[in-house]
Design a protein around this motif. Structure first.
Motif, mmCIF file in Angstrom:
data_model
loop_
_atom_site.group_PDB
_atom_site.id
_atom_site.type_symbol
_atom_site.label_atom_id
_atom_site.label_comp_id
_atom_site.label_asym_id
_atom_site.label_seq_id
_atom_site.Cartn_x
_atom_site.Cartn_y
_atom_site.Cartn_z
ATOM 1 N N THR A 65 -16.192 19.460 23.243
ATOM 2 C CA THR A 65 -14.913 19.623 23.892
ATOM 3 C C THR A 65 -13.607 19.547 23.090
ATOM 4 O O THR A 65 -13.487 18.758 22.392
ATOM 5 C CB THR A 65 -14.570 18.836 25.148
ATOM 6 O OG1 THR A 65 -15.948 18.654 26.026
ATOM 7 C CG2 THR A 65 -13.526 19.019 25.925
ATOM 8 N N VAL A 66 -12.857 20.907 23.251
ATOM 9 C CA VAL A 66 -11.650 21.022 22.026
ATOM 10 C C VAL A 66 -10.406 20.756 23.039
ATOM 11 O O VAL A 66 -9.194 20.621 22.450
ATOM 12 C CB VAL A 66 -11.636 21.895 21.397
ATOM 13 C CG1 VAL A 66 -12.815 21.941 20.229
ATOM 14 C CG2 VAL A 66 -11.880 23.245 21.942
ATOM 15 N N LEU A 79 -11.579 12.799 26.918
ATOM 16 C CA LEU A 79 -12.684 14.012 27.164
ATOM 17 C C LEU A 79 -12.857 14.796 25.822
ATOM 18 O O LEU A 79 -13.704 15.358 25.641
ATOM 19 C CB LEU A 79 -12.011 14.948 28.325
ATOM 20 C CG LEU A 79 -11.965 14.234 29.643
ATOM 21 C CD1 LEU A 79 -11.205 15.198 30.412
ATOM 22 C CD2 LEU A 79 -13.355 13.865 30.028
ATOM 23 N N VAL A 80 -11.743 15.105 25.337
ATOM 24 C CA VAL A 80 -11.560 15.907 23.957
ATOM 25 C C VAL A 80 -12.622 15.196 22.888
ATOM 26 O O VAL A 80 -12.604 13.745 22.704
ATOM 27 C CB VAL A 80 -10.256 16.143 23.293
ATOM 28 C CG1 VAL A 80 -10.140 16.745 21.940
ATOM 29 C CG2 VAL A 80 -9.369 16.770 24.377
ATOM 30 N N GLY A 81 -13.461 15.858 22.460
ATOM 31 C CA GLY A 81 -14.287 15.391 21.456
ATOM 32 C C GLY A 81 -15.663 15.050 21.935
ATOM 33 O O GLY A 81 -16.668 14.573 21.184
ATOM 34 N N VAL A 109 -8.770 20.323 27.271
ATOM 35 C CA VAL A 109 -8.780 20.101 28.841
ATOM 36 C C VAL A 109 -7.231 20.264 29.370
ATOM 37 O O VAL A 109 -6.522 19.870 28.597
ATOM 38 C CB VAL A 109 -9.480 18.920 29.000
ATOM 39 C CG1 VAL A 109 -11.137 18.849 28.890
ATOM 40 C CG2 VAL A 109 -8.721 17.527 28.428
ATOM 41 N N ASN A 110 -7.213 20.801 30.301
ATOM 42 C CA ASN A 110 -5.793 20.698 30.895
ATOM 43 C C ASN A 110 -5.525 19.463 31.834
ATOM 44 O O ASN A 110 -6.636 18.781 32.430
ATOM 45 C CB ASN A 110 -5.423 22.164 31.671
ATOM 46 C CG ASN A 110 -6.284 22.224 32.909
ATOM 47 O OD1 ASN A 110 -7.221 21.742 33.245
ATOM 48 N ND2 ASN A 110 -6.021 23.254 33.684
ATOM 49 N N GLU A 111 -4.519 19.412 32.468
ATOM 50 C CA GLU A 111 -4.014 18.310 33.162
ATOM 51 C C GLU A 111 -4.731 18.245 34.745
ATOM 52 O O GLU A 111 -5.114 17.218 35.157
ATOM 53 C CB GLU A 111 -2.582 18.072 33.595
ATOM 54 C CG GLU A 111 -1.750 17.968 32.131
ATOM 55 C CD GLU A 111 -1.877 16.844 31.710
ATOM 56 O OE1 GLU A 111 -2.446 15.735 32.362
ATOM 57 O OE2 GLU A 111 -1.740 16.462 30.445
ATOM 58 N N ALA A 112 -4.817 19.457 35.143
ATOM 59 C CA ALA A 112 -5.821 19.561 36.182
ATOM 60 C C ALA A 112 -7.107 19.088 36.255
ATOM 61 O O ALA A 112 -7.485 18.453 37.177
ATOM 62 C CB ALA A 112 -5.788 21.048 36.736
ATOM 63 N N LEU A 113 -7.758 19.239 35.122
ATOM 64 C CA LEU A 113 -8.988 18.816 34.947
ATOM 65 C C LEU A 113 -8.949 17.572 34.841
ATOM 66 O O LEU A 113 -9.861 16.673 35.332
ATOM 67 C CB LEU A 113 -9.855 19.599 33.724
ATOM 68 C CG LEU A 113 -11.064 19.199 33.489
ATOM 69 C CD1 LEU A 113 -12.110 19.765 34.712
ATOM 70 C CD2 LEU A 113 -11.905 19.565 32.076
ATOM 71 N N CYS A 114 -8.015 16.701 34.077
ATOM 72 C CA CYS A 114 -8.049 15.323 34.031
ATOM 73 C C CYS A 114 -7.835 14.665 35.143
ATOM 74 O O CYS A 114 -8.500 13.612 35.564
ATOM 75 C CB CYS A 114 -6.807 15.005 32.942
ATOM 76 S SG CYS A 114 -7.210 15.429 31.156
ATOM 77 N N ALA A 115 -7.111 15.232 36.082
ATOM 78 C CA ALA A 115 -6.849 14.563 37.453
ATOM 79 C C ALA A 115 -8.033 14.832 38.272
ATOM 80 O O ALA A 115 -8.502 14.113 39.202
ATOM 81 C CB ALA A 115 -5.736 15.205 38.130
ATOM 82 N N LEU A 116 -8.848 15.925 37.862
ATOM 83 C CA LEU A 116 -10.156 16.386 38.992
ATOM 84 C C LEU A 116 -11.013 15.252 38.576
ATOM 85 O O LEU A 116 -11.700 14.609 39.502
ATOM 86 C CB LEU A 116 -10.363 17.638 38.558
ATOM 87 C CG LEU A 116 -11.736 18.030 39.526
ATOM 88 C CD1 LEU A 116 -11.452 18.184 40.983
ATOM 89 C CD2 LEU A 116 -12.176 19.491 38.864
ATOM 90 N N VAL A 117 -11.322 14.892 37.211
ATOM 91 C CA VAL A 117 -12.414 13.795 37.150
ATOM 92 C C VAL A 117 -11.929 12.466 36.701
ATOM 93 O O VAL A 117 -12.649 11.449 36.589
ATOM 94 C CB VAL A 117 -13.244 14.257 35.634
ATOM 95 C CG1 VAL A 117 -13.607 15.820 35.773
ATOM 96 C CG2 VAL A 117 -12.143 14.391 34.474
#
Length: 849
Positions: free
Chosen positions: A342-343, A360-362, A345-353
């Motif tokens: 993973t290189v 998440l990155v890396g 991710v946006n804020e929406a995905l961070c809030a989703l998970v």
């Protein structure tokens, strides 16, 4: 040799006569005159920079003015170029025909160059590398035409020897090419985008001063051929690069033009490193190469920087846009086949998970998946291996253990046009949609089970009714033998009584099924929780016995206002959960306790307690969350307790849970007591509540076993011959019985004048049902209507349910107990009946609407 040139010049003028006229109209004439004037001024400056004793300049500035003017004002302004070039040629003391040939070459050179650059959509800002390449390549190609025609005209006019035509054409081509490369970019950048403002910084002051100082040090002193002077010229390259990288294409164009003019001016006056005694042609070629390399390098660097800046701005815009979108976006890089990293991710995905970007990155994107369906990871692996798009619903795992349903769109990215270098996955939260779908499916399943239960109950009622009646008749016959009956008769009597007990248990099971499948359950009425517990217990008792013993403790509870079926569903679900919390094999050690009481606040309270393993502390706060379950896929979907919690909240109550790991769990149901209202509850549920309240009392009180009044004439109307025959066998010792199997036959007998004291009519029959019989009797024999008793296996239609709840006549629910049937006939003959009979309703007795 002069005639073809003259003819060619006249032909050119005739071919473009219309365009000249158009160019001279309106503001075009002013632009033509202005361009011609600028062309002459540039020619004068170029000639002033020519080497001493020669008309050859290292850079022919008018060629750049001509190309730039036609690009800015349009190709239709070509007469200005022709006029300016011809005027310059005549000023150099050449014949008019030779001058016309030189002017024609210069004009065609500028016109073809402008047409070519417009054809390839060359930008005036020169902010792309391709624009600079097309400008240099187009200028080189068109300069061949201008230099070739010009030098040929000089040879034909006798001004240049034939042997020097090639050298003359070469120098002419180089000077015209450099003129277009040096002069055209400043014109396009200064006048084509005149609105653009300079970004004045300290560099815009330091850079020109430094460049002037270096140019003075290199080109203002007589040092021809000096190695030290040649070395100093290399200082101009970083300055040109500085101007290109920090000031853009305009800085590169202006700095290149300034350096070129300084180099030409110094060389023309015998100064600087490029001056040699044999300036023509060796020294001039070196000077031209220096100017060309410096100018093109600066323009290419500026264009590359501008492209990079635009790319960075576009990337920043895309990144900002992706960060701002509501859907989750994840970008992963393909390190090697099958290995993703993973290189982005946006804020929406961070809030989703529920994770931070740094977490998440890396990491591998597959770590977020927590799908219970093994086919989803397999589909994802296949899509990654085959490098194709995929749309699927996946389950994402949060750090706290909760799961989120996501609609994922996976797309491969081919950065180099061939191999897949990245994958982009967009996630849209569809948890709410899945919850609604699951609730809809659950509701449809409950409705289907309810319909099936009602149908099964109806089909069982008929054979169960005549089974019970026949067993009652057999029991009466065997009991009449008395105590002196043979042993075989006594054994048969015992078997019949055992069969009667089994039939009674079947009747109770059917009644419970009908309670939980009742279609009018959304109606609210007064509900006695003590009356709801036994049916729910009986449903799970057979499965509970191998696990634990059941302990019931009933206290005084107030009536509550609610749906009998929905509250029964909650009790049943709590009992099933308590049963599943206890393993099989040790029923003596475990127990499930059900208690009813009134709590300190006056609320009705039902507690379901088990001695199972309990609920872990980390699971307890989420026990009522939809789709959360600790059971396997075969045992639960995670909706049971969520639905129970919703039902109790809809009733204004509360569902609590208390658990200690290893010591079991206790679920407490609290409901507010019903308040007395003037309007009263709905008649449907009020009647149902009265039936539930009085049913048990009527069964415990007992009913007359035989008729003790007068003998009457009874008409039985039922489409089930065996049931009708069983009722006949039960009633014939006490009454005269007539049987018909449809409503029309019954009405025909009444119409023929036959009199009946009691009519027992099935409510649901093919053809003419009990409702139609009732309505016909109201019109034809109203005196018989009050003696009409209905027998129902459960009203399945809305019309039938409304009729049962509103009709004043007694309704017996199948399977009818023999003593209830005898008592109902006796009460009808007497013109009334005990209240227990009138209130029995759904529990197998009789009732009034």
């Amino acid at each position: 040799m002069s005639r073809p040139g003259t003819t060619g010049g006249v032909t050119i003028q005739a071919r473009h006569q219309a365009r000249v006229a158009a160019a001279l109209q309106g503001g075009g004439l002013v632009e033509v005159i202005a361009l011609a004037g600028v062309y002459l001024a540039a020619a004068r400056a170029g000639l002033s920079l020519a080497a001493e004793g020669s008309h050859i300049s290292a850079v022919w500035l008018p060629s750049g003015v001509a190309l730039g003017g036609l690009l800015l004002w349009g190709v239709s302004r070509w007469p200005a170029v022709l006029l300016g070039a011809w005027t310059v040629a005549l000023a150099l003391d050449v014949s008019p025909l030779v001058g016309l040939g030189v002017a024609a070459g210069a004009t065609l050179e500028a016109v073809l160059g402008a047409l070519l650059l417009r054809r390839v959509a060359c930008s005036r800002e020169l902010h792309r590398v391709r624009d600079v390449v097309w400008l240099g390549g187009g200028a080189a190609l068109c300069a061949l035409l201008g230099s070739g025609l010009g030098s040929l005209s000089l040879v034909l006019g006798g001004l240049v020897p034939h042997a020097q035509w090639a050298a003359s054409a070469w120098l002419w081509w180089m000077s015209n090419l450099l003129g277009m490369v040096l002069v055209t970019p400043p014109l396009l950048l200064l006048f084509g985008s005149w609105r653009a403002r300079w970004n004045w910084t300290w560099e815009t002051w330091v850079l020109p001063a430094t460049m002037v100082a270096v140019c003075v040090g290199v080109f203002a002193f007589p040092q021809p051929g000096s190695g030290q002077a040649h070395a100093l010229t290399f200082l101009l390259f970083p300055l040109s690069a500085w101007a290109a990288l920090r000031c853009g294409p305009r800085g590169a164009a202006l700095s290149s033009l300034f350096i070129a003019l300084a180099a030409i001016a110094g060389t023309a006056r015998g100064l600087g490193p490029f001056y040699t005694v044999d300036l023509l042609p060796r020294g001039l070629v070196v000077l031209q190469l220096f100017i060309g390399i410096t100018s093109l390098t600066g323009l290419l660097l500026a264009a590359a920087r501008a492209e990079r800046r635009e790319a960075v701005e576009m990337l920043e815009l895309l990144a900002t846009t992706v960060r701002a979108v509501h859907e989750g976006v994840l970008i992963c890089e393909v390190r090697e086949p099958g290995v993703l990293n993973t290189v982005f991710v946006n804020e929406a995905l961070c809030a989703l998970v529920g994770r931070r970007r740094e977490e998440l990155v890396g990491t591998a994107p597959g770590a977020l998946l927590a799908s219970p369906d093994v086919s989803e990871p397999r589909q994802l692996e296949d899509a990654l291996r085959e490098e194709r798009s995929l749309r699927a619903e996946v389950v994402l795992q949060r750090p706290d253990g909760t799961r989120v349903w996501s609609e994922m769109q996976l797309s491969p990215v081919r950065a180099n046009g061939e191999a897949v270098t990245h994958f982009v996955a967009t996630h849209r939260d569809v948890t709410a949609t899945k919850e609604l779908q699951a609730r809809l499916v659950a509701a449809e399943r409950v409705a289907a089970v309810g319909t099936l239960a009602a149908g099964v109950g109806h089909e069982i009622n008929n054979p169960l009714a005549y089974l019970a009646l026949n067993l009652e008749a057999a029991q009466r016959s065997l009991a009449a033998e008395g105590a002196g009956a043979p042993a075989g008769v006594r054994d048969a009597l015992g078997s019949v009584r055992g069969a009667q007990e089994g039939a009674e248990r079947i009747r109770l099971i059917v009644r419970d099924l009908r309670v939980f499948s009742r279609e009018e359950s959304p109606e609210h009425g007064l509900v006695d929780l003590n009356a709801l517990v036994p049916p729910a217990v009986r449903v799970v008792l057979h499965a509970l016995r191998p696990r634990a013993r059941l302990v019931e403790s009933f206290g005084k509870v107030p009536r509550v206002l609610g749906s009998e079926a929905r509250l029964g569903q909650v009790l049943l679900n709590l009992l099933v959960n308590a049963m599943q919390a206890i393993p099989e094999g040790d029923p003596g050690r475990h127990e499930v306790r059900v208690r009813t009481r009134t709590d300190a606040t006056g609320h009705a309270c039902v507690e379901v307690e088990d001695t199972g393993g309990g609920i872990p502390p980390d699971v307890l706060p989420r026990i009522f969350d939809p789709f959360f379950t600790t059971k396997g896929n075969e045992e639960g979907t995670g909706l049971g307790l969520a639905i129970c919690h919703q039902i109790i909240r809809a009733h204004g109550g509360e569902l609590r849970v208390h658990s200690v790991p290893g010591q079991g769990a206790t679920f407490t149901l609290l409901l507010p007591p019903a308040t007395v209202r003037s309007a009263g509850p709905s008649p449907v549920m009020a009647s149902s509540s009265r039936q539930a309240a009085r049913g048990a009392e009527a069964e415990e009180a007992g009913l007359p076993a035989s008729s003790c009044g007068r003998r009457g004439r009874v008409l039985i109307v039922d489409d089930e011959p065996r049931l009708a025959q069983s009722m006949r066998l039960l009633l014939e010792p006490f009454h005269d019985v007539v049987i018909v199997t449809d409503g029309e036959a019954a009405l025909a007998r009444v119409g023929q004048g036959e009199s009946f004291d009691v009519v027992l009519c099935d409510l649901q029959m093919p053809g003419m049902d009990g409702i139609a019989v009732y309505r016909r009797l109201v019109a034809q024999a109203p005196a018989l209507v009050s003696r009409l008793v209905f027998i129902s296996g459960g009203a399945s239609s809305p019309e039938g349910r409304v009729f049962v709840e509103t009709v004043a006549n007694r309704v017996l629910e199948k399977p009818v107990r023999p003593d209830v049937l005898l008592a109902t006939v006796e009460a009808t003959l007497a013109g009334g009946g005990p209240p227990e009979v009138a209130a029995r309703g759904a529990v197998g007795g009789a009732r009034r609407g």
